[in-house]
Design a protein around this motif. Structure first.
Motif, mmCIF file in Angstrom:
data_model
loop_
_atom_site.group_PDB
_atom_site.id
_atom_site.type_symbol
_atom_site.label_atom_id
_atom_site.label_comp_id
_atom_site.label_asym_id
_atom_site.label_seq_id
_atom_site.Cartn_x
_atom_site.Cartn_y
_atom_site.Cartn_z
ATOM 1 N N ASP A 75 0.821 -1.210 0.000
ATOM 2 C CA ASP A 75 0.000 0.000 0.000
ATOM 3 C C ASP A 75 0.855 1.260 0.000
ATOM 4 O O ASP A 75 0.376 2.343 -0.353
ATOM 5 C CB ASP A 75 -0.921 0.005 1.227
ATOM 6 C CG ASP A 75 -1.857 -1.193 1.237
ATOM 7 O OD1 ASP A 75 -2.629 -1.337 0.279
ATOM 8 O OD2 ASP A 75 -1.788 -1.989 2.196
ATOM 9 N N GLY A 76 2.108 1.111 0.398
ATOM 10 C CA GLY A 76 3.001 2.253 0.416
ATOM 11 C C GLY A 76 4.449 1.812 0.514
ATOM 12 O O GLY A 76 4.746 0.676 0.896
ATOM 13 N N ALA A 77 5.343 2.717 0.148
ATOM 14 C CA ALA A 77 6.771 2.429 0.218
ATOM 15 C C ALA A 77 7.528 3.720 0.476
ATOM 16 O O ALA A 77 7.100 4.810 0.098
ATOM 17 C CB ALA A 77 7.262 1.791 -1.079
ATOM 18 N N VAL A 78 8.674 3.584 1.133
ATOM 19 C CA VAL A 78 9.581 4.709 1.377
ATOM 20 C C VAL A 78 10.953 4.350 0.831
ATOM 21 O O VAL A 78 11.520 3.315 1.204
ATOM 22 C CB VAL A 78 9.718 5.036 2.876
ATOM 23 C CG1 VAL A 78 10.602 6.267 3.067
ATOM 24 C CG2 VAL A 78 8.368 5.235 3.524
ATOM 25 N N ILE A 79 11.478 5.200 -0.040
ATOM 26 C CA ILE A 79 12.827 5.012 -0.582
ATOM 27 C C ILE A 79 13.769 6.014 0.088
ATOM 28 O O ILE A 79 13.517 7.221 0.059
ATOM 29 C CB ILE A 79 12.865 5.225 -2.104
ATOM 30 C CG1 ILE A 79 11.935 4.237 -2.820
ATOM 31 C CG2 ILE A 79 14.293 5.085 -2.634
ATOM 32 C CD1 ILE A 79 11.809 4.484 -4.320
ATOM 33 N N TYR A 80 14.824 5.513 0.711
ATOM 34 C CA TYR A 80 15.896 6.381 1.190
ATOM 35 C C TYR A 80 16.692 6.819 -0.044
ATOM 36 O O TYR A 80 17.228 5.987 -0.779
ATOM 37 C CB TYR A 80 16.815 5.636 2.152
ATOM 38 C CG TYR A 80 16.260 5.434 3.545
ATOM 39 C CD1 TYR A 80 16.873 6.021 4.644
ATOM 40 C CD2 TYR A 80 15.132 4.635 3.770
ATOM 41 C CE1 TYR A 80 16.389 5.828 5.929
ATOM 42 C CE2 TYR A 80 14.633 4.437 5.051
ATOM 43 C CZ TYR A 80 15.267 5.035 6.126
ATOM 44 O OH TYR A 80 14.782 4.833 7.402
ATOM 45 N N SER A 104 0.992 4.845 -1.889
ATOM 46 C CA SER A 104 1.832 5.992 -1.538
ATOM 47 C C SER A 104 3.302 5.663 -1.766
ATOM 48 O O SER A 104 3.785 4.614 -1.339
ATOM 49 C CB SER A 104 1.631 6.359 -0.068
ATOM 50 O OG SER A 104 0.289 6.732 0.185
ATOM 51 N N LEU A 105 4.008 6.575 -2.448
ATOM 52 C CA LEU A 105 5.445 6.411 -2.660
ATOM 53 C C LEU A 105 6.144 7.636 -2.083
ATOM 54 O O LEU A 105 5.937 8.763 -2.541
ATOM 55 C CB LEU A 105 5.776 6.265 -4.146
ATOM 56 C CG LEU A 105 7.247 6.012 -4.493
ATOM 57 C CD1 LEU A 105 7.799 4.817 -3.721
ATOM 58 C CD2 LEU A 105 7.407 5.773 -5.996
ATOM 59 N N THR A 129 3.110 15.709 -5.889
ATOM 60 C CA THR A 129 3.899 15.337 -4.721
ATOM 61 C C THR A 129 3.880 16.483 -3.715
ATOM 62 O O THR A 129 3.771 17.652 -4.083
ATOM 63 C CB THR A 129 5.359 15.022 -5.103
ATOM 64 O OG1 THR A 129 5.936 16.157 -5.774
ATOM 65 C CG2 THR A 129 5.431 13.810 -6.009
ATOM 66 N N ASN A 130 3.992 16.127 -2.448
ATOM 67 C CA ASN A 130 3.919 17.119 -1.375
ATOM 68 C C ASN A 130 5.018 16.879 -0.357
ATOM 69 O O ASN A 130 5.468 15.740 -0.153
ATOM 70 C CB ASN A 130 2.563 17.039 -0.663
ATOM 71 C CG ASN A 130 1.401 17.299 -1.592
ATOM 72 O OD1 ASN A 130 1.233 18.390 -2.091
ATOM 73 N ND2 ASN A 130 0.597 16.255 -1.820
ATOM 74 N N GLY A 142 6.272 12.924 -0.732
ATOM 75 C CA GLY A 142 5.549 11.768 -1.228
ATOM 76 C C GLY A 142 4.363 12.131 -2.081
ATOM 77 O O GLY A 142 3.946 13.294 -2.162
ATOM 78 N N GLY A 143 3.830 11.117 -2.738
ATOM 79 C CA GLY A 143 2.639 11.274 -3.556
ATOM 80 C C GLY A 143 2.008 9.927 -3.817
ATOM 81 O O GLY A 143 2.564 8.880 -3.464
#
Length: 341
Positions: A75-80, A104-105, A129-130, A142-143
């Motif tokens: 449902d979402g991911a965070v990239i460093y 959400s990315l 993106t915000n 993210g967006g």
């Protein structure tokens, strides 16, 4: 203590309380536990953090690979955000294909690491993106992935390079994020042009990158047994592909320094790393040199090229009885070291 980007995520841990999330290349081993009871999986492209993270918790939670399998949906991911913008482009293409519709990315990173300019790279997959938060000289953007996302195939990101050096022409495979992506760096060229003959024996290409050195030795010395190692999954993948391009039977392994390397070698050849992320870091090479007595055979030798400004000669002289400066340019020094102490 958590890194600054991870601290920003912890400030916003409510984001992770719903849905299934993927963290990509976190810089800390404890970030998942710091985010509470969230449903989080972790994708690592660097073996040191992967190995340390596994030792602190659920091993099934962590995946070490060049690319994340897109049949797993989140449902979402965070990239460093990595140092290489091309690597980030490839990661966004890979991870966007792992998300459910309108997932959400997010991108997190230090301001000096280019997080603000990196946000534009989300445009192909997100219409808006915000900025979610900024603190600790970092930002979180993210967006929603609301645009059509192409199926991800890592092979489409390959760059095939023909290396012509020291009378030999051969091909290597490179990917964004691998050292000197798509080109032969001058330090490695100096090493290969002045590499002493290797007739046979077990040879280690330490910090192999795309496999330029290991493939060269394998083609020049077919009676040698070639082992290549690197901390990066991208480098391990590229070296495997490079070996296939040249019909070589080699061993390629992921290793944090020499921790996962076994056995003795008649020759170790390296253009070692001295950067970790944004900061200059000599610790990997210093640790490598300090352990060589366990890995070099009694009559074996080390051939090492380094930027001239790196004062490795004193460190080498502490570990070897004979240190020879084979070649030096305005930028690089090439050493051959014998009789390890």
């Amino acid at each position: 203590m958590l890194s600054a980007p991870s601290q920003v995520l912890v400030r916003n841990k409510d984001i992770f309380t719903t849905g299934k999330w993927l963290l990509v290349n976190p810089t800390d081993t404890h970030i998942t536990s710091s985010l509470g009871q969230a449903d989080i999986s972790v994708f690592h492209q660097y073996f040191d953090i992967y190995q340390q993270s596994q030792s602190h918790g659920n091993t099934q939670q962590h995946t070490f690979a060049a690319a994340y399998p897109t049949d797993n949906k989140f449902d979402g991911a965070v990239i460093y955000v990595p140092k290489s913008k091309d690597q980030l482009k490839m990661l966004i293409a890979n991870i966007a294909a792992c998300l459910n519709k309108n997932g959400s990315l997010l991108l997190v990173g230090e301001n000096k690491g280019g997080i603000k300019s990196a946000v534009k790279l989300l445009d192909p997959v997100s219409s808006q993106t915000n900025k979610i938060d900024s603190a600790r000289h970092c930002a979180l953007f993210g967006g929603q992935v609301d645009k059509d996302v192409k199926a991800f195939d890592i092979a489409k990101w390959h760059k095939e390079l023909t290396v012509a050096v020291a009378g030999l022409s051969y091909k290597v495979c490179s990917l964004p994020g691998v050292f000197n992506h798509g080109s032969l760096d001058l330090g490695t060229q100096l090493l290969l042009e002045n590499l002493p003959d290797i007739k046979f024996g077990r040879v280690l290409d330490f910090g192999c990158g795309a496999g330029v050195i290991g493939c060269f030795v394998g083609l020049k010395s077919p009676d040698s047994k070639i082992v290549m190692s690197d901390v990066s999954a991208l480098a391990v993948y590229c070296s495997q592909q490079s070996a296939k391009l040249n019909g070589l039977d080699v061993e390629v392994l992921a290793s944090n320094g020499l921790a996962n390397v076994t056995g003795k070698f008649s020759t170790i050849v390296t253009n070692p790393p001295f950067h970790t992320g944004i900061q200059t870091d000599y610790s990997v090479t210093e640790g490598f040199i300090g352990q060589l007595n366990k890995f070099i055979a009694p009559s074996g030798n080390l051939v090492l090229v380094a930027n001239k400004f790196l004062r490795y000669s004193e460190l080498l002289e502490k570990r070897f009885n004979v240190v020879t400066l084979l070649k030096q340019t305005t930028k690089f020094s090439l050493y051959q070291c014998n009789r390890v102490k």
